[in-house]
Design a protein around this motif. Structure first.
Motif, PDB file in Angstrom:
ATOM      1  N   HIS A 121       0.824  -1.206   0.000  1.00 39.57           N
ATOM      2  CA  HIS A 121       0.000   0.000   0.000  1.00 39.57           C
ATOM      3  C   HIS A 121       0.859   1.257   0.000  1.00 39.57           C
ATOM      4  O   HIS A 121       0.452   2.293  -0.540  1.00 39.57           O
ATOM      5  CB  HIS A 121      -0.968   0.002   1.188  1.00 39.57           C
TER       6      HIS A 121
ATOM      7  N   PHE B 172      -8.558   5.073  -0.369  1.00 37.98           N
ATOM      8  CA  PHE B 172      -9.304   4.013   0.292  1.00 37.98           C
ATOM      9  C   PHE B 172     -10.418   4.554   1.186  1.00 37.98           C
ATOM     10  O   PHE B 172     -10.656   4.043   2.283  1.00 37.98           O
ATOM     11  CB  PHE B 172      -8.367   3.113   1.109  1.00 37.98           C
TER      12      PHE B 172
ATOM     13  N   GLU C 260      -8.204   3.428  -4.759  1.00 37.46           N
ATOM     14  CA  GLU C 260      -9.241   2.610  -4.135  1.00 37.46           C
ATOM     15  C   GLU C 260      -9.079   1.163  -4.581  1.00 37.46           C
ATOM     16  O   GLU C 260      -8.545   0.879  -5.665  1.00 37.46           O
ATOM     17  CB  GLU C 260     -10.633   3.132  -4.530  1.00 37.46           C
ATOM     18  N   PHE C 261      -9.512   0.233  -3.724  1.00 38.77           N
ATOM     19  CA  PHE C 261      -9.595  -1.162  -4.144  1.00 38.77           C
ATOM     20  C   PHE C 261     -10.541  -1.271  -5.333  1.00 38.77           C
ATOM     21  O   PHE C 261     -11.509  -0.515  -5.440  1.00 38.77           O
ATOM     22  CB  PHE C 261     -10.082  -2.043  -3.002  1.00 38.77           C
TER      23      PHE C 261
ATOM     24  N   ALA D 112      -6.112  -2.867  -6.914  1.00 40.67           N
ATOM     25  CA  ALA D 112      -6.430  -1.464  -6.635  1.00 40.67           C
ATOM     26  C   ALA D 112      -6.291  -0.687  -7.940  1.00 40.67           C
ATOM     27  O   ALA D 112      -5.754  -1.192  -8.932  1.00 40.67           O
ATOM     28  CB  ALA D 112      -5.511  -0.890  -5.563  1.00 40.67           C
TER      29      ALA D 112
END
Length: 238
Positions: free
Chosen positions: A38, A125, A154-155, A226
């Motif tokens: 991440h 996210f 974002e996922f 993502a």
């Protein structure tokens, strides 16, 4: 029939309490769950933001503990973190985020800033957690300066060859990690459910366009696990 407000998965009080509860171990959990990836994604977001332009003022919406804000600050931006969770922001302040970062409590659907304030808005996210996503996107466009940019990490929907493996890992392992590390398995079950319910990349492009953004594009990360979507407020927004 729509569920009652208190039962809604994105009920603001529920989401705020959940993030307040996991705040002390939030960054550690992200590192463990993603094997540190991440942080690479957030550095990619900073590179896409580029050098400051206009007044060089950025809003990191749902900025939590400020890790994206730190990246932007290192890149020369003056950053305002806006988040509904005081617990998350307190954790970030205690961690001594960069001196060019300010912290403001606020609701994404009613942002406490004048029109056209920011040259850049980032959202990492967080879009999944907003109850009224249309209202949040409208607010983002409102607070952007003309020709300002919006970047959303974002996922998303992974490529088909890895989709089953990824979903199996998520459902089996992440709640267990949430219980072991953060003591909050229910928060991480919510995380997995919110990812599964979130639309795919092309649907999100449509949401951005409907909100009034132009030049909307996305870049997949890790085969679509993502994605970073970006758009621009027109010079003359209706």
């Amino acid at each position: 029939m729509a569920p009652a407000a208190e039962e809604h998965p994105q009920d603001p009080r529920r989401i705020r309490a959940m993030f307040d509860a996991v705040a002390p171990r939030y960054d550690l959990m992200n590192d463990i769950m993603s094997f540190g990836i991440h942080r690479r994604w957030k550095r990619r977001l900073r590179r896409m933001a580029g050098k400051p332009f206009g007044r060089g003022l950025a809003l990191d919406l749902a900025g939590g503990t400020g890790d994206i804000a730190d990246e932007l600050s290192d890149g020369g931006w003056a950053v305002v973190v806006c988040d509904a969770s005081e617990g998350m922001m307190a954790t970030g302040r205690d961690r001594n985020a960069g001196p060019r970062v300010r912290w403001v409590g606020g609701d994404a659907e009613r942002l406490p800033f004048p029109d056209g304030t920011f040259d850049l808005v980032t959202l990492g996210f967080g879009l999944r957690n907003f109850r009224d996503r249309d209202a949040a996107l409208a607010e983002i466009v409102r607070v952007l300066a003309p020709e300002g940019r919006f970047l959303c990490l974002e996922f998303s929907t992974p490529a088909r060859p890895i989709r089953g493996l990824y979903r199996s890992y998520s459902r089996r392992m992440i709640p267990r990690l949430g219980a072991a590390v953060a003591g909050k398995p229910e928060a991480y079950r919510y995380l997995i459910d919110s990812i599964a319910d979130f639309p795919d990349q092309r649907t999100l492009v449509g949401w951005f366009q409907q909100a009034g953004l132009t030049d909307v594009r996305y870049r997949n990360l890790m085969f679509g696990i993502a994605a970073i979507h970006g758009g621009r407020r027109p010079a003359a927004h209706p």
